[in-house]
Each structure stands twice: as structure tokens, then as C-alpha cells.
Design an enzyme around this catalytic site. Sequence first.
Site, PDB file in Angstrom:
ATOM      1  N   GLU A 191      -3.914  27.284  10.138  1.00  0.00           N
ATOM      2  CA  GLU A 191      -5.229  27.781  10.593  1.00  0.00           C
ATOM      3  C   GLU A 191      -6.115  26.711  11.228  1.00  0.00           C
ATOM      4  O   GLU A 191      -7.285  26.570  10.881  1.00  0.00           O
ATOM      5  CB  GLU A 191      -5.965  28.441   9.411  1.00  0.00           C
ATOM      6  CG  GLU A 191      -5.176  29.579   8.791  1.00  0.00           C
ATOM      7  CD  GLU A 191      -5.886  30.272   7.627  1.00  0.00           C
ATOM      8  OE1 GLU A 191      -6.934  29.768   7.177  1.00  0.00           O
ATOM      9  OE2 GLU A 191      -5.386  31.314   7.177  1.00  0.00           O
ATOM     10  N   ASN A 244       1.112  27.536  11.388  1.00  0.00           N
ATOM     11  CA  ASN A 244       0.883  28.880  10.842  1.00  0.00           C
ATOM     12  C   ASN A 244      -0.570  29.299  11.065  1.00  0.00           C
ATOM     13  O   ASN A 244      -1.489  28.499  10.862  1.00  0.00           O
ATOM     14  CB  ASN A 244       1.167  28.794   9.320  1.00  0.00           C
ATOM     15  CG  ASN A 244       1.267  30.141   8.636  1.00  0.00           C
ATOM     16  OD1 ASN A 244       2.056  30.991   9.059  1.00  0.00           O
ATOM     17  ND2 ASN A 244       0.491  30.347   7.579  1.00  0.00           N
ATOM     18  N   HIS A 262      -1.727  39.613   8.636  1.00  0.00           N
ATOM     19  CA  HIS A 262      -2.482  40.452   7.695  1.00  0.00           C
ATOM     20  C   HIS A 262      -3.061  41.585   8.542  1.00  0.00           C
ATOM     21  O   HIS A 262      -4.074  41.409   9.218  1.00  0.00           O
ATOM     22  CB  HIS A 262      -3.586  39.640   7.018  1.00  0.00           C
ATOM     23  CG  HIS A 262      -3.038  38.488   6.212  1.00  0.00           C
ATOM     24  ND1 HIS A 262      -2.322  38.685   5.054  1.00  0.00           N
ATOM     25  CD2 HIS A 262      -3.060  37.152   6.408  1.00  0.00           C
ATOM     26  CE1 HIS A 262      -1.945  37.505   4.562  1.00  0.00           C
ATOM     27  NE2 HIS A 262      -2.381  36.562   5.370  1.00  0.00           N
ATOM     28  N   GLU A 284       3.105  36.110   6.419  1.00  0.00           N
ATOM     29  CA  GLU A 284       2.235  36.589   5.322  1.00  0.00           C
ATOM     30  C   GLU A 284       1.953  38.081   5.484  1.00  0.00           C
ATOM     31  O   GLU A 284       0.813  38.522   5.403  1.00  0.00           O
ATOM     32  CB  GLU A 284       0.918  35.798   5.310  1.00  0.00           C
ATOM     33  CG  GLU A 284       1.104  34.312   5.199  1.00  0.00           C
ATOM     34  CD  GLU A 284      -0.197  33.516   5.103  1.00  0.00           C
ATOM     35  OE1 GLU A 284      -1.267  34.100   4.844  1.00  0.00           O
ATOM     36  OE2 GLU A 284      -0.131  32.284   5.290  1.00  0.00           O
ATOM     37  N   ASP A 324       1.106  41.806   5.291  1.00  0.00           N
ATOM     38  CA  ASP A 324       0.620  42.919   4.469  1.00  0.00           C
ATOM     39  C   ASP A 324      -0.105  43.874   5.410  1.00  0.00           C
ATOM     40  O   ASP A 324      -0.574  43.478   6.473  1.00  0.00           O
ATOM     41  CB  ASP A 324      -0.261  42.480   3.281  1.00  0.00           C
ATOM     42  CG  ASP A 324      -1.343  41.466   3.607  1.00  0.00           C
ATOM     43  OD1 ASP A 324      -1.848  41.471   4.758  1.00  0.00           O
ATOM     44  OD2 ASP A 324      -1.710  40.681   2.729  1.00  0.00           O
TER      45      ASP A 324
HETATM   46  C1  XIL Z   1      -4.544  33.240  -0.306  1.00  0.00           C
HETATM   47  C2  XIL Z   1      -3.939  33.574  -1.650  1.00  0.00           C
HETATM   48  O1  XIL Z   1      -3.174  34.746  -1.504  1.00  0.00           O
HETATM   49  C3  XIL Z   1      -5.027  33.788  -2.663  1.00  0.00           C
HETATM   50  O2  XIL Z   1      -4.481  33.948  -3.956  1.00  0.00           O
HETATM   51  C4  XIL Z   1      -5.999  32.608  -2.658  1.00  0.00           C
HETATM   52  O3  XIL Z   1      -7.088  32.890  -3.508  1.00  0.00           O
HETATM   53  C5  XIL Z   1      -6.514  32.318  -1.273  1.00  0.00           C
HETATM   54  O4  XIL Z   1      -5.398  32.132  -0.388  1.00  0.00           O
HETATM   55  N1  XIL Z   1      -3.898  32.753   4.711  1.00  0.00           N
HETATM   56  C6  XIL Z   1      -3.102  31.823   4.078  1.00  0.00           C
HETATM   57  C7  XIL Z   1      -2.810  31.956   2.632  1.00  0.00           C
HETATM   58  O5  XIL Z   1      -2.539  30.952   4.758  1.00  0.00           O
HETATM   59  O6  XIL Z   1      -2.623  30.711   2.018  1.00  0.00           O
HETATM   60  C8  XIL Z   1      -3.904  32.729   1.934  1.00  0.00           C
HETATM   61  O7  XIL Z   1      -3.503  32.920   0.583  1.00  0.00           O
HETATM   62  C9  XIL Z   1      -4.169  34.040   2.626  1.00  0.00           C
HETATM   63  C10 XIL Z   1      -4.634  33.796   4.040  1.00  0.00           C
END
Ligand code: XIL
Length: 351
Positions: free
Chosen positions: A158, A199, A235, A264, A266
Site C-alpha cells: 500500500e 501489494n 476487497h 486478499e 473477500d
Molecule cells: C487487516 C487484518 O485482517 C486485521 O485483522 C487487522 O486488524 C488490520 O489488518 N490490507 C492488508 C491487510 O494488507 O494486512 C489488512 O489486514 C487488510 C487490508
Amino acid sequence: MSNWMLGAVLTIGILFSSACREEEMTPCSIQDKRLVDGVDFYCGNVVDLNRMGANLDYARIVNTQFNSVTAENIMKPAFLHPSENLFHWTEADQLADYCASHSKRLHGHTLIWHQQLPPWMLNFRGDQTAWENMMREHIFQIVNHFKGKVSSWDVVNEAFNDDGTLRNSIWKKNLGSSYLEKAFQYAHEADPAAKLFYNDYSLVINPVKRKAVLSFLNSLKAKGVPIDGIGLQMHLFNGFPENVEISNAIDEVWKNDYLVHISELDISINPFSQALDKAPQEELVRQAEKYLYIFKTYDRIHASYKFGITIWGVGDRDSWIRYFYNRADFPLLFDDNYQPKRAYCKLIADL
Ligand code: XIL
């Protein structure tokens, strides 16, 4: 209508409606077929060993359905590197042992980020050389520790803003934009065999950001910086981004010669934070279609670009979306009781 006919109609009605209810609750069961059997790429999830110990259903899903693992939190800087001269390996080592003994690939997440940093790092003072040494030591110790156990790393997470400029993180402030290439170089020195990823989020829905990231990384690669792939966090929501935007983004990444990791995944169903006590059926149907679209779209890219798809959570109760955004949501493949949702069943049936 005679009494027996009435009885028969009532019985059929009751059977039928309970079958429908049953079907709504558990649209399929976890049987012999496994998610990983339907695809020819790695299929991963974030695995929590405490949950594994506490819940047999969780453990069964993780053991059977996935062959790649990412740590949701325990391999982030705040956990692995709590003070300047102290690294804390215990839980991450346990996860690495679990992966080794269960033939699962372990993906490292994440070395350099602006969040989940230990306070000492946020408060670090020193000139550019001191910062460079600190970052090098942080990356080198961690990657070296997991050499041979972790096959790949999200080296930088990020780093870009939505408008395509570089985020003004502590790394950028103290090292300038060259921190990215240095981070990749240090990681590569520590483990030349590890695949190294950049990422980020919104790389699908926001083409401005995606193009900025690609052009920045391309210019580093042209100088010989070892970057193997890009993690598209994904996401997503049922309604957006559109499917065509998803396939465009995936194609753009591999056409620029990067491994693609859907890192990641979802799919949220409640973008407007409505008060929901359960997931509406029609949204679960849309969600299943979207999951299937993503898996199929990913599967059709050339094998040499497929790093895998990682889902960000096992059961809906585990999802970060609920506590991070404080809204009711149901974004994963299994429900709060670790029963299969339509999305899982559709992937199993149609892949
Ligand atoms: C999130 C975790 O899922 C949570 O448990 C934590 O509180 C915060 O981080 N992008 C990312 C991940 O790269 O590391 C994040 O994970 C979600 C967003």
C-alpha cells in the site's frame, strides 16, 4: 378434498418447505471434493492457529480446502519486530511449522507498510543512512529467518495514494521514493529464491492508481530491481467493481510481465452498512456468481503468471470487515458456523 389427500398435501408442503429452508442454510456440504482440486493454481487463506485449535470445523476447512497460507497479522512489523533489537518469532514459526508439515505454501505478509508498525519504528530518529540501515536490518533479519520456509513476500504494501502519487509514509518521508527499490533489493539479498511482490488495494476499481503503480514498478524493473509480482488485494463488493474491470486489471498486470496474486479476496454484500442480522439470499447468490467469475477469469491466464488466489478469512465471523468497518457483513466462503455458503458450493460445482 378427503382427509388423507389433505394430509398428503400438508406433508408434501412441510417436506418441501423444510427442504428449501435446509437448502438455504447449507446449500452443499464439504465432501470429498476440495476447492484446490477444481483449480490448477494455489488457493490460499489467512490461517490463525488459535482458531485451528479451538474449532474442529475451522481446522477441517483449512486442512482440506487450501494449499497456501498467509498470516493475517502475525508476520507484520509490529508483531515480528516489537523493539529495535528484538524479533519475536514464536507464533510465526509455529505457522511455518504447520505449513511445512501440511504441505502448504507460506506467503509472507508484509515487510514494509505504513500500518501495524511498532512504536519504536514510528518514533525512529536518524539521518537517511540510519533509516536505510534500520530498514535493511528489519527486512534482512526477517527474510533471512524464514528463508526456505516462506516462498514469497509482500515486500511493500500500500505505498500509493488513490491519485497515483506515493503515500507520504515514514519510509517515503525519511528515505525518499527510492525506499521501494531498496526494500526489494534487501529482500532479494536475504533470500534470492523468494518471489517478491508489491501489494495494494483499489488496483481493480481505480485504473489511475493501477497505471501509476505499473509505470513506477516497470521503471524499477527496467533498472534490474527484483520484483516478481503484484498482489491485487481485491476487497470487493457484490455490485462493484464490474466484472469487466476485474478482468481488465488482471490482464493488465500479467501483460506487464508480473505474477498475479489475488492476495486478499473477500466480497462484501453490505456497502451501505445497513443493519442486517443475516445475509439476504439474493445477495448470497450474487456473491457466489462473483466469486466464480473471479476464479474462472483468473484461471484462464497463462499458468506462468498464476501465483494464486488467497481469500482473506475462513468463516464470516472471522472477517476483518466486521470489526474494521464496524458493519454487518458476510464476505467469505463459509458462514458464522463454518458451514459452506453458496459461493463455496458454486466454486466446487462449477470449477
Ligand atoms: C487487516 C487484518 O485482517 C486485521 O485483522 C487487522 O486488524 C488490520 O489488518 N490490507 C492488508 C491487510 O494488507 O494486512 C489488512 O489486514 C487488510 C487490508
